[in-house]
Write a protein that holds these residues in place. Sequence first.
Motif, short mmCIF file in Angstrom:
data_model
loop_
_atom_site.label_atom_id
_atom_site.label_comp_id
_atom_site.label_asym_id
_atom_site.label_seq_id
_atom_site.Cartn_x
_atom_site.Cartn_y
_atom_site.Cartn_z
N ALA A 1 -10.36 -6.45 9.55
CA ALA A 1 -10.68 -5.20 8.85
C ALA A 1 -10.48 -5.36 7.34
N LEU A 2 -9.40 -6.04 6.93
CA LEU A 2 -9.17 -6.29 5.51
C LEU A 2 -10.30 -7.14 4.91
N SER A 3 -10.67 -8.20 5.62
CA SER A 3 -11.73 -9.07 5.13
C SER A 3 -13.05 -8.33 5.02
N ALA A 4 -13.36 -7.49 6.01
CA ALA A 4 -14.61 -6.74 5.99
C ALA A 4 -14.64 -5.75 4.83
N THR A 5 -13.52 -5.07 4.59
CA THR A 5 -13.46 -4.11 3.49
C THR A 5 -13.63 -4.81 2.14
N TYR A 6 -12.91 -5.91 1.96
CA TYR A 6 -13.03 -6.64 0.71
C TYR A 6 -14.44 -7.18 0.51
N GLY A 7 -15.00 -7.77 1.57
CA GLY A 7 -16.35 -8.32 1.47
C GLY A 7 -17.39 -7.25 1.17
N ALA A 8 -17.25 -6.07 1.79
CA ALA A 8 -18.22 -5.00 1.57
C ALA A 8 -18.21 -4.52 0.12
N VAL A 9 -17.02 -4.23 -0.42
CA VAL A 9 -16.94 -3.73 -1.80
C VAL A 9 -17.40 -4.80 -2.78
N ILE B 1 -13.49 -1.63 -13.00
CA ILE B 1 -14.11 -0.56 -12.20
C ILE B 1 -13.92 -0.81 -10.70
N VAL B 2 -14.13 -2.04 -10.27
CA VAL B 2 -14.01 -2.36 -8.85
C VAL B 2 -12.56 -2.25 -8.39
N ALA B 3 -11.61 -2.64 -9.23
CA ALA B 3 -10.20 -2.49 -8.87
C ALA B 3 -9.86 -1.02 -8.64
N ALA B 4 -10.37 -0.16 -9.51
CA ALA B 4 -10.14 1.28 -9.33
C ALA B 4 -10.78 1.78 -8.04
N LEU B 5 -11.96 1.23 -7.70
CA LEU B 5 -12.63 1.62 -6.46
C LEU B 5 -11.82 1.22 -5.25
N PHE B 6 -11.25 0.02 -5.26
CA PHE B 6 -10.40 -0.41 -4.15
C PHE B 6 -9.21 0.53 -3.98
N LEU B 7 -8.57 0.91 -5.08
CA LEU B 7 -7.41 1.80 -4.99
C LEU B 7 -7.82 3.16 -4.42
N PHE C 1 -4.45 -2.41 2.09
CA PHE C 1 -5.80 -2.32 1.50
C PHE C 1 -5.71 -2.20 -0.02
N ALA C 2 -4.66 -1.55 -0.53
CA ALA C 2 -4.51 -1.41 -1.98
C ALA C 2 -4.30 -2.76 -2.65
N TRP C 3 -3.70 -3.73 -1.95
CA TRP C 3 -3.51 -5.06 -2.53
C TRP C 3 -4.84 -5.72 -2.90
N LEU C 4 -5.90 -5.31 -2.25
CA LEU C 4 -7.22 -5.90 -2.53
C LEU C 4 -7.68 -5.60 -3.96
N ALA C 5 -7.10 -4.57 -4.60
CA ALA C 5 -7.51 -4.20 -5.96
C ALA C 5 -7.18 -5.28 -6.97
N THR C 6 -6.21 -6.14 -6.66
CA THR C 6 -5.86 -7.21 -7.61
C THR C 6 -6.96 -8.27 -7.72
N LEU C 7 -7.77 -8.42 -6.68
CA LEU C 7 -8.72 -9.52 -6.63
C LEU C 7 -9.84 -9.41 -7.67
N PRO C 8 -10.54 -8.26 -7.81
CA PRO C 8 -11.59 -8.20 -8.84
C PRO C 8 -11.04 -8.36 -10.25
N LEU C 9 -9.81 -7.92 -10.49
CA LEU C 9 -9.22 -8.12 -11.81
C LEU C 9 -9.03 -9.60 -12.10
N ILE C 10 -8.52 -10.33 -11.11
CA ILE C 10 -8.31 -11.77 -11.29
C ILE C 10 -9.65 -12.48 -11.49
#
Length: 502
Positions: A61-69, A106-112, A131-140
């Motif tokens: 579920a985490l992978s699918a959410t991250y991949g979709a966004v 923008i994408v980090a804010a969307l993940f949050l 799921f909120a941890w995923l917000a760090t990835l687009p910033l990096i």
Amino acid sequence: MEHNLRVMADQPERCRLMRLAAVSKLGALAFLGATEIGVPFVRMIILTRVLGPYEFGFAAALSATYGAVEQITDTSLYRFVLAMPREQYREALATAHGIALMRGVIVAALFLALSYPVSCGMVSCGDWSSFAWLATLPLIKSFENLELKIQERDYRYKLQLIASLVAHGCGIAAMLAVGVWTRTHEAVIAYLIVQAVANVALTHLLASVPFRVVLRGALTKGALQYSLPLMANGLGNAIMTQGDRLLVGALLGLETLGLYAVVILTSYVPTSGLFRLLGPVQMAGLVNAADRPDVYAARLRLYARAVPMVAAAYALGWEVLAKSFLPAIFGQRFVASDLTILLVGLIVYLRVCRQEPMTAILLQTGGTGRLAVANQMPMLGLALGALLMWLQPQLESLLAGMVVGEIVALVVALRIVCGSLGTMWRDAIVASVSLAVLPLVVGVLFEAVEMFDPLLPRLAVGCGCAVVLVAAGVAVLFSPVREAYRSPPPSEMQLRRKQAAE
């Protein structure tokens, strides 16, 4: 006279060096594609062995959410730089970096913003922080130096391969350590973060052009006009590759999502490696032949005929191996029905045919808006699949709807590129329709006849189909290959040098 003899003597050596260079570049691209395919397999094998059914479904579920966004917000900025004139390279690269940084915020804010509702819908509201941890990835990832990807214009993939191997290796090591220690979905979060950090660091270390950012330059408007329509294109891709997983998790539960994640891994996910091989070769081939109309047309004909053959071979490989391969590699709880295997085989065949060479053509000609329209068509199939799954809650219901969506998407894609393909449009239609017969007939045969349940009878059928494909390839591709990649005529400067030498 001595000079002429020396030049003639050096000619074979030059040809040999050019062939070696071409093989080296092709080998680096092949390994890069293999990495795109192999890493998800290694990751999935580790997770299925380390995590239980619930935690594995949570990780999916985490992978699918991250991949979709990520796919929905993908702007493919490096392709904008690749398509620009070489004299504007540095300015275009800095502009792309600036837009990438804005996108990351923008994408980090969307993940949050999505973390809480998505967690409530798929797992439980109390797990929203995962799921909120995923917000760090687009910033990096927004600090990635895109130069390594731009080198595809010159068929150079070695540095990109090095960065990919090292970054994925670090991520897998982190995932294995956290997974063994915690036995939870946190292993996936560790993999994603470590891999992103390592990849960004390596792009800076290996790049020859320093990382520079331009937020309001002369090319900013053009970059946005090129890349923003690709977000709509990403929406279609996300629906195809991630939206179905989100639906399965919400309607059929996390354990069924775990099974579906394995099916996706072994069928859809490797197509990303396939596109990683086909896309750069076709894009560079069209860009470099843009000023030679006859060669350009020959390459279009070659791609229109060859891609459906590749798609048929891929789909047949899945249908032959899936039933024995899934439980042997991932465990006995991962068994797909013959009908599932048939439907997935058709989906992957249609997906490859609708994406290439259409994507390369539209990107090379700047038709990103039309590309976005074409890639929205799978939404129809997903909607139909959701309705069928609501009426009959099983994976096959979703897959049947997705087959319909892929057929519609292929028809729309062919219609959109009709003008760009010219007379090669007929080649694309004939190849796509005729070669679809192979995965369809073989899938129906495996589903209807019990004697084809064991692996050996399936391999026998697969080998027979391989012979048919090879014979067809020799018959219809030999002439286009020779025309598409013949040596260019000598330039005026080369002719003058030859006359001076004589």
